[in-house]
Write a protein that holds these residues in place. Sequence first.
Motif, PDB file in Angstrom:
ATOM      1  N   VAL A 115       0.864  -1.186   0.063  1.00  0.00           N
ATOM      2  CA  VAL A 115       0.182   0.088  -0.041  1.00  0.00           C
ATOM      3  C   VAL A 115       1.039   1.165  -0.160  1.00  0.00           C
ATOM      4  O   VAL A 115       1.912   1.135   0.389  1.00  0.00           O
ATOM      5  N   PRO A 116       0.321   2.313  -0.505  1.00  0.00           N
ATOM      6  CA  PRO A 116       0.987   3.551  -0.541  1.00  0.00           C
ATOM      7  C   PRO A 116       1.681   4.016   0.818  1.00  0.00           C
ATOM      8  O   PRO A 116       0.910   3.971   1.727  1.00  0.00           O
ATOM      9  N   SER A 117       2.961   4.276   1.175  1.00  0.00           N
ATOM     10  CA  SER A 117       3.605   4.776   2.330  1.00  0.00           C
ATOM     11  C   SER A 117       3.585   6.231   2.453  1.00  0.00           C
ATOM     12  O   SER A 117       3.502   6.748   3.538  1.00  0.00           O
ATOM     13  N   SER A 157     -10.408   4.557   3.209  1.00  0.00           N
ATOM     14  CA  SER A 157     -11.287   5.437   4.479  1.00  0.00           C
ATOM     15  C   SER A 157     -10.188   6.315   5.043  1.00  0.00           C
ATOM     16  O   SER A 157      -9.184   6.040   5.217  1.00  0.00           O
ATOM     17  N   TYR A 158     -10.709   7.395   5.826  1.00  0.00           N
ATOM     18  CA  TYR A 158      -9.861   8.472   6.601  1.00  0.00           C
ATOM     19  C   TYR A 158     -10.995   8.831   7.692  1.00  0.00           C
ATOM     20  O   TYR A 158     -11.995   9.300   7.280  1.00  0.00           O
ATOM     21  N   ASP A 159     -10.448   9.076   8.683  1.00  0.00           N
ATOM     22  CA  ASP A 159     -11.417   9.467   9.985  1.00  0.00           C
ATOM     23  C   ASP A 159     -10.605  10.654  10.480  1.00  0.00           C
ATOM     24  O   ASP A 159      -9.985  10.619  11.081  1.00  0.00           O
ATOM     25  N   ASN A 160     -11.157  11.897  10.143  1.00  0.00           N
ATOM     26  CA  ASN A 160     -10.905  13.088  10.629  1.00  0.00           C
ATOM     27  C   ASN A 160     -11.071  13.546  11.815  1.00  0.00           C
ATOM     28  O   ASN A 160     -10.679  14.553  12.461  1.00  0.00           O
ATOM     29  N   ASP A 161     -11.929  12.685  12.556  1.00  0.00           N
ATOM     30  CA  ASP A 161     -12.529  12.943  14.270  1.00  0.00           C
ATOM     31  C   ASP A 161     -11.538  12.025  15.006  1.00  0.00           C
ATOM     32  O   ASP A 161     -11.407  12.204  16.138  1.00  0.00           O
ATOM     33  N   ASP A 162     -10.784  10.969  14.405  1.00  0.00           N
ATOM     34  CA  ASP A 162     -10.040  10.055  15.414  1.00  0.00           C
ATOM     35  C   ASP A 162      -8.604  10.684  15.553  1.00  0.00           C
ATOM     36  O   ASP A 162      -7.865  10.919  14.667  1.00  0.00           O
ATOM     37  N   PRO A 163      -8.363  11.056  16.731  1.00  0.00           N
ATOM     38  CA  PRO A 163      -6.834  11.461  17.049  1.00  0.00           C
ATOM     39  C   PRO A 163      -5.904  10.749  16.690  1.00  0.00           C
ATOM     40  O   PRO A 163      -4.724  11.006  16.547  1.00  0.00           O
ATOM     41  N   ASP A 164      -6.047   9.475  16.406  1.00  0.00           N
ATOM     42  CA  ASP A 164      -5.057   8.224  16.253  1.00  0.00           C
ATOM     43  C   ASP A 164      -4.810   8.548  14.608  1.00  0.00           C
ATOM     44  O   ASP A 164      -3.651   7.936  14.115  1.00  0.00           O
ATOM     45  N   THR A 165      -5.753   8.873  13.828  1.00  0.00           N
ATOM     46  CA  THR A 165      -5.423   8.964  12.388  1.00  0.00           C
ATOM     47  C   THR A 165      -5.433  10.281  11.612  1.00  0.00           C
ATOM     48  O   THR A 165      -5.139  10.520  10.385  1.00  0.00           O
ATOM     49  N   ASN A 243       3.121  21.246   8.617  1.00  0.00           N
ATOM     50  CA  ASN A 243       3.457  20.273   7.881  1.00  0.00           C
ATOM     51  C   ASN A 243       2.457  18.980   8.529  1.00  0.00           C
ATOM     52  O   ASN A 243       2.948  18.571   9.544  1.00  0.00           O
ATOM     53  N   TYR A 244       1.401  18.618   7.699  1.00  0.00           N
ATOM     54  CA  TYR A 244       0.583  17.822   8.273  1.00  0.00           C
ATOM     55  C   TYR A 244       0.593  16.354   7.830  1.00  0.00           C
ATOM     56  O   TYR A 244       0.820  16.058   6.660  1.00  0.00           O
ATOM     57  N   LYS A 245       0.457  15.283   8.879  1.00  0.00           N
ATOM     58  CA  LYS A 245       0.291  14.109   8.524  1.00  0.00           C
ATOM     59  C   LYS A 245      -0.662  13.092   9.263  1.00  0.00           C
ATOM     60  O   LYS A 245      -1.085  13.572  10.285  1.00  0.00           O
ATOM     61  N   GLY A 246      -1.243  12.280   8.294  1.00  0.00           N
ATOM     62  CA  GLY A 246      -2.317  11.481   8.696  1.00  0.00           C
ATOM     63  C   GLY A 246      -2.102  10.051   8.299  1.00  0.00           C
ATOM     64  O   GLY A 246      -1.286   9.673   7.752  1.00  0.00           O
ATOM     65  N   ILE A 247      -3.241   9.233   8.651  1.00  0.00           N
ATOM     66  CA  ILE A 247      -3.025   7.809   8.235  1.00  0.00           C
ATOM     67  C   ILE A 247      -4.349   7.481   7.563  1.00  0.00           C
ATOM     68  O   ILE A 247      -5.808   7.744   7.972  1.00  0.00           O
ATOM     69  N   LEU A 248      -4.386   6.532   6.463  1.00  0.00           N
ATOM     70  CA  LEU A 248      -5.626   6.060   5.404  1.00  0.00           C
ATOM     71  C   LEU A 248      -5.338   4.679   5.808  1.00  0.00           C
ATOM     72  O   LEU A 248      -4.603   4.147   6.480  1.00  0.00           O
TER      73      LEU A 248
END
Length: 256
Positions: A115-117, A157-165, A243-248
């Motif tokens: 999967v894309p890193s 999927s992406y959860d913009n309300d989850d502090p872990d993602t 510089n923003y980073k999150g998790i899909l």
Amino acid sequence: MVYKVSAGSDNLLAGTKLTDDLPTGLVLDGKVHIKGPKDTSPYESSQINTGINQVEAGETVTLEFNAKVTSAAVGQVTNVATVSGGVSSSNETLGDMISNGASVNVQKSDAFTEVPSLIDFGAVNAYGKEMIIDNVATKGGLIVTHPDNNSFNVSVSYDNDDPDTQMKDSNNDTLQADDSGLLFIRQRTSKDTDYGTWQPITTSGVPIQTNNFSGSQDSLNLSNYVGVNDWQIHLVPGTTAGNYKGILSWNLIESV
């Protein structure tokens, strides 16, 4: 893995080697913990193969390690170790001593093999305005295995309300979604060359293609669905610089 010299036997002199080349479908996962007969605690090694110091009657050499099953493994996988070059304390040259086989039966399974890193949207100056930005790079591909005959689809999927993602910067600031969404993917209809339509990425997931993919796929490469200009981010006015980073998250969906 335990090698032991039976009580009442000759000693095994130093210079013996223990080798274990894992079969196709198994890879070493982490360090090997090796405890010789005179060791009070194990030491770590990056490989299973090791030299053996003298082992006296009743003593043991123990190796402990984890092996990971890879996508190349289907069916029965058997691992054996070999002790070679041994000479006993009575000067007898010993032949290769091969361990009992440890076997595991691996069934075909659905899997994401890659999967894309990183999905990179580059650097922009929004000047406090609303902006829509396409990604400038994607690091890594999207490759799936689906051995069953039934069709399937792949969603992200992406959860913009989850502090872990959720996407955050070094100050723990987050990005706010506009009325249409925050992250978008170019959803295709039936093939990766379709222009597609922009769909918001939700917590429940959005398929990368509206039509399903056919089954019986081994290493299906879907990287052209997730490359440059296949992703968008919508920035609302007043977005804080950073510089923003999150998790899909990726999901494989079986067709019923």
